[in-house]
Structures are given as structure tokens and as C-alpha cells.
Design a protein around this motif. Structure first.
Motif, short mmCIF file in Angstrom:
data_model
loop_
_atom_site.label_atom_id
_atom_site.label_comp_id
_atom_site.label_asym_id
_atom_site.label_seq_id
_atom_site.Cartn_x
_atom_site.Cartn_y
_atom_site.Cartn_z
N LEU A 68 0.83 -1.20 0.00
CA LEU A 68 0.00 0.00 0.00
C LEU A 68 0.87 1.26 0.00
CD1 LEU A 68 -2.67 -1.14 2.58
CD2 LEU A 68 -3.08 -0.66 0.16
N THR A 69 0.41 2.26 -0.73
CA THR A 69 1.04 3.58 -0.74
C THR A 69 0.48 4.33 0.47
OG1 THR A 69 1.02 3.49 -3.15
CG2 THR A 69 1.40 5.64 -2.14
N LEU A 70 1.36 4.90 1.29
CA LEU A 70 0.94 5.52 2.54
C LEU A 70 1.06 7.04 2.51
CD1 LEU A 70 2.62 3.00 5.01
CD2 LEU A 70 0.26 3.00 4.17
N LEU A 71 0.35 7.67 3.44
CA LEU A 71 0.39 9.13 3.60
C LEU A 71 1.83 9.62 3.48
CD1 LEU A 71 -1.10 11.78 4.49
CD2 LEU A 71 -0.45 11.17 6.81
N GLY A 72 2.02 10.67 2.72
CA GLY A 72 3.35 11.24 2.51
C GLY A 72 3.91 10.91 1.14
N ASP A 73 3.37 9.85 0.50
CA ASP A 73 3.83 9.52 -0.85
C ASP A 73 3.21 10.52 -1.83
OD1 ASP A 73 3.84 8.29 -3.55
OD2 ASP A 73 4.64 6.55 -2.50
N PRO A 74 4.04 11.17 -2.66
CA PRO A 74 3.51 12.19 -3.60
C PRO A 74 2.45 11.66 -4.56
CG PRO A 74 5.93 12.12 -3.65
CD PRO A 74 5.48 11.01 -2.75
N LEU A 75 2.45 10.37 -4.85
CA LEU A 75 1.46 9.81 -5.76
C LEU A 75 0.04 10.01 -5.23
CD1 LEU A 75 1.13 8.35 -8.46
CD2 LEU A 75 1.32 6.19 -7.22
N MET B 32 -7.14 -5.03 -1.60
CA MET B 32 -8.21 -4.51 -0.75
C MET B 32 -8.69 -5.57 0.23
SD MET B 32 -12.01 -3.16 -1.87
CE MET B 32 -12.55 -4.81 -2.36
N TYR B 33 -8.92 -6.80 -0.25
CA TYR B 33 -9.38 -7.85 0.64
C TYR B 33 -8.33 -8.21 1.68
CZ TYR B 33 -13.41 -8.62 -2.43
OH TYR B 33 -14.56 -8.47 -3.16
N ALA B 34 -7.06 -8.27 1.27
CA ALA B 34 -5.99 -8.59 2.22
C ALA B 34 -5.89 -7.54 3.32
CB ALA B 34 -4.65 -8.72 1.50
N ALA B 35 -6.17 -6.28 2.98
CA ALA B 35 -6.08 -5.18 3.95
C ALA B 35 -7.41 -4.96 4.69
CB ALA B 35 -5.66 -3.89 3.25
N ARG B 36 -8.42 -5.75 4.34
CA ARG B 36 -9.75 -5.65 4.95
C ARG B 36 -10.39 -4.29 4.73
NH1 ARG B 36 -8.46 -9.11 10.37
NH2 ARG B 36 -8.35 -11.09 9.27
N PRO C 173 -17.56 8.56 10.66
CA PRO C 173 -16.18 8.09 10.78
C PRO C 173 -15.68 7.61 9.43
CG PRO C 173 -17.68 6.52 11.79
CD PRO C 173 -18.50 7.70 11.37
N GLU C 174 -14.47 8.03 9.10
CA GLU C 174 -13.87 7.63 7.84
C GLU C 174 -12.42 7.29 8.07
OE1 GLU C 174 -13.63 9.53 3.38
OE2 GLU C 174 -15.39 9.91 4.61
N GLY C 175 -12.00 6.19 7.52
CA GLY C 175 -10.61 5.77 7.57
C GLY C 175 -10.10 5.56 6.16
N CYS C 176 -8.86 5.11 6.07
CA CYS C 176 -8.24 4.94 4.76
C CYS C 176 -7.10 3.94 4.88
CB CYS C 176 -7.71 6.29 4.26
SG CYS C 176 -6.93 6.22 2.65
N LEU C 177 -6.98 3.05 3.91
CA LEU C 177 -5.90 2.07 3.94
C LEU C 177 -4.54 2.73 3.79
CD1 LEU C 177 -7.55 -0.79 1.85
CD2 LEU C 177 -7.33 -0.60 4.34
N ALA D 199 -8.18 2.54 -4.48
CA ALA D 199 -7.86 3.22 -5.74
C ALA D 199 -6.46 2.81 -6.20
CB ALA D 199 -7.93 4.74 -5.53
N ALA D 200 -6.25 2.89 -7.50
CA ALA D 200 -4.99 2.42 -8.09
C ALA D 200 -3.78 3.15 -7.52
CB ALA D 200 -5.04 2.57 -9.61
N ASN D 201 -3.90 4.45 -7.22
CA ASN D 201 -2.73 5.15 -6.69
C ASN D 201 -2.37 4.68 -5.29
OD1 ASN D 201 -4.92 6.46 -5.54
ND2 ASN D 201 -4.21 8.52 -6.04
N GLN D 202 -3.25 3.94 -4.64
CA GLN D 202 -2.93 3.40 -3.32
C GLN D 202 -2.05 2.16 -3.41
OE1 GLN D 202 -7.26 3.64 -1.90
NE2 GLN D 202 -6.04 3.90 -0.04
N ILE D 203 -1.83 1.65 -4.64
CA ILE D 203 -0.87 0.56 -4.82
C ILE D 203 0.21 0.97 -5.83
CG2 ILE D 203 -2.44 -1.29 -4.09
CD1 ILE D 203 -2.72 -2.04 -7.11
N GLY D 204 0.41 2.27 -5.96
CA GLY D 204 1.51 2.77 -6.77
C GLY D 204 1.24 2.95 -8.24
#
Length: 183
Positions: A16-23, A49-53, A101-105, A58-63
Motif C-alpha cells: 500500500l502507498t501511505l500518507l506522505g507519498d507524492p502519488l 483490498m481484501y488482504a487489507a480488509r 467516521p472515515e478511515g483509509c488504507l 484506488a490504483a494510486n494506493q498501490i503505486g
């Protein structure tokens, strides 16, 4: 009875692409090629998505900086919505703005009360380039708006102001992944 393969069953789980990644702060590019590479990306999105529950990814969340997202999300009546959108456009939002409440992978373990409209309509394409229109209410509308925001280069924290935003960013800075990203 289930028809066809289970989404993600042939996909690979990607980091997963995490907070701070410019993408994550960059608007995604339109998809122009519909074929096996796009189908593989959609499968990988579902698998990740399933593995992370999660309920959406979105595609940019996996680079991958492409305008694609997947979802497997209930609405407020617990009806399951399963699918994907390629090159989505947000064509309508209405109803009351509801703070929930909202979260994000891409910000694992964190969440904040975020305002979203109670109804959303998106138009786009499926993996084969056929037109699709997806409409959602309640939690599913929240999911659609959240994933669409990713493709526009926004995270839910970008919708927060004042103390809510500061609190989430401070919490991110206390996590191992947040410290590594400089959050």
C-alpha cells in the motif's frame, strides 16, 4: 449461486502507498488501454483490498497513477455493492452532508469524522471499456466519494479542518509508518 471467478482470486497483493507519498497527492491519469494489463490491475486491486480488509481501493494506493478503483462495500441497509470503475467522473452528489467516521488504507489505523453527501452518482467504464453508472447512498456513497477523491489526488484528511485535521496528522506522526513517511 456465484457466477464467474471471485474478484481478486487471481490477483497479487501489492504494498500500500501511505500518507506522505507524492502519488497520493497527484491526480491520476486517464486509462487509455483496455486489455489484459488493466484486467490484471483490477484483480490486484481487489486482492490487495481484501488482504487489507478494506471496502474500496484506488490504483494510486498501490503505486499506479491511473483512474481506477474497486469496491466491495455495504450501504446503510447492508446491501453489498461489488465492482470497479475506470475513468470515473462524479456526476452528482446530493442529500444532506453527513459527518461520519472515515478511515483509509493509506492511513492505517486512523479515522476521523468526515463530511460526505448522502447520495453520489459516478459514471465511467468497466474493465472492457463499456459505460457504467454507479449510484450509492449512505455508507456506499461515502465509499464512492472517498475513492473518487483518491483519483483526484485528495485524501479524507484534506477534507478536514482545524482540530480534526491536526489530530489525525498528529496521530499519523506517532505511528511507525507515519514517522517513516515524515508525517
Amino acid at each position: 449461486m456465484r457466477h464467474g471467478p471471485i474478484p481478486g482470486s487471481s490477483g497479487h497483493v501489492r504494498p500500500l502507498t501511505l500518507l506522505g507519498d507524492p502519488l497520493l497527492a497527484t491526480p491520476a491519469r486517464e486509462v487509455t488501454g483496455f486489455g489484459p494489463l488493466l484486467a490484471r490491475l483490477v484483480e490486484d486491486l481487489f486482492a490487495t483490498m481484501y488482504a487489507a480488509r478494506g471496502v474500496g481501493l484506488a490504483a494510486n494506493q498501490i503505486g499506479e497513477g491511473l483512474r481506477v478503483f474497486v469496491y466491495d462495500c455495504p450501504d446503510d441497509e447492508d446491501r453489498r455493492h461489488l465492482g470497479h470503475l475506470v475513468n470515473p467522473r462524479l456526476v452528482d452528489v446530493d442529500g444532506p452532508a453527513v459527518r461520519g467516521p472515515e478511515g483509509c488504507l493509506s492511513l492505517p489505523g486512523l479515522e476521523a469524522g468526515t463530511e460526505r453527501f448522502d447520495h453520489a452518482v459516478l459514471e465511467g467504464q468497466d474493465v472492457d471499456g463499456r459505460p457504467r453508472r454507479v449510484s450509492g447512498t449512505g455508507f456506499f456513497a461515502r465509499c464512492l466519494q472517498h475513492e473518487y477523491d483518491h483519483l483526484e489526488g485528495r485524501l479524507y484528511v484534506d477534507r478536514l479542518d482545524g482540530w480534526r485535521r491536526r489530530r489525525v496528522l498528529r496521530q499519523a506522526g506517532r505511528t511507525e509508518w507515519g514517522r517513516a513517511a515524515g508525517a
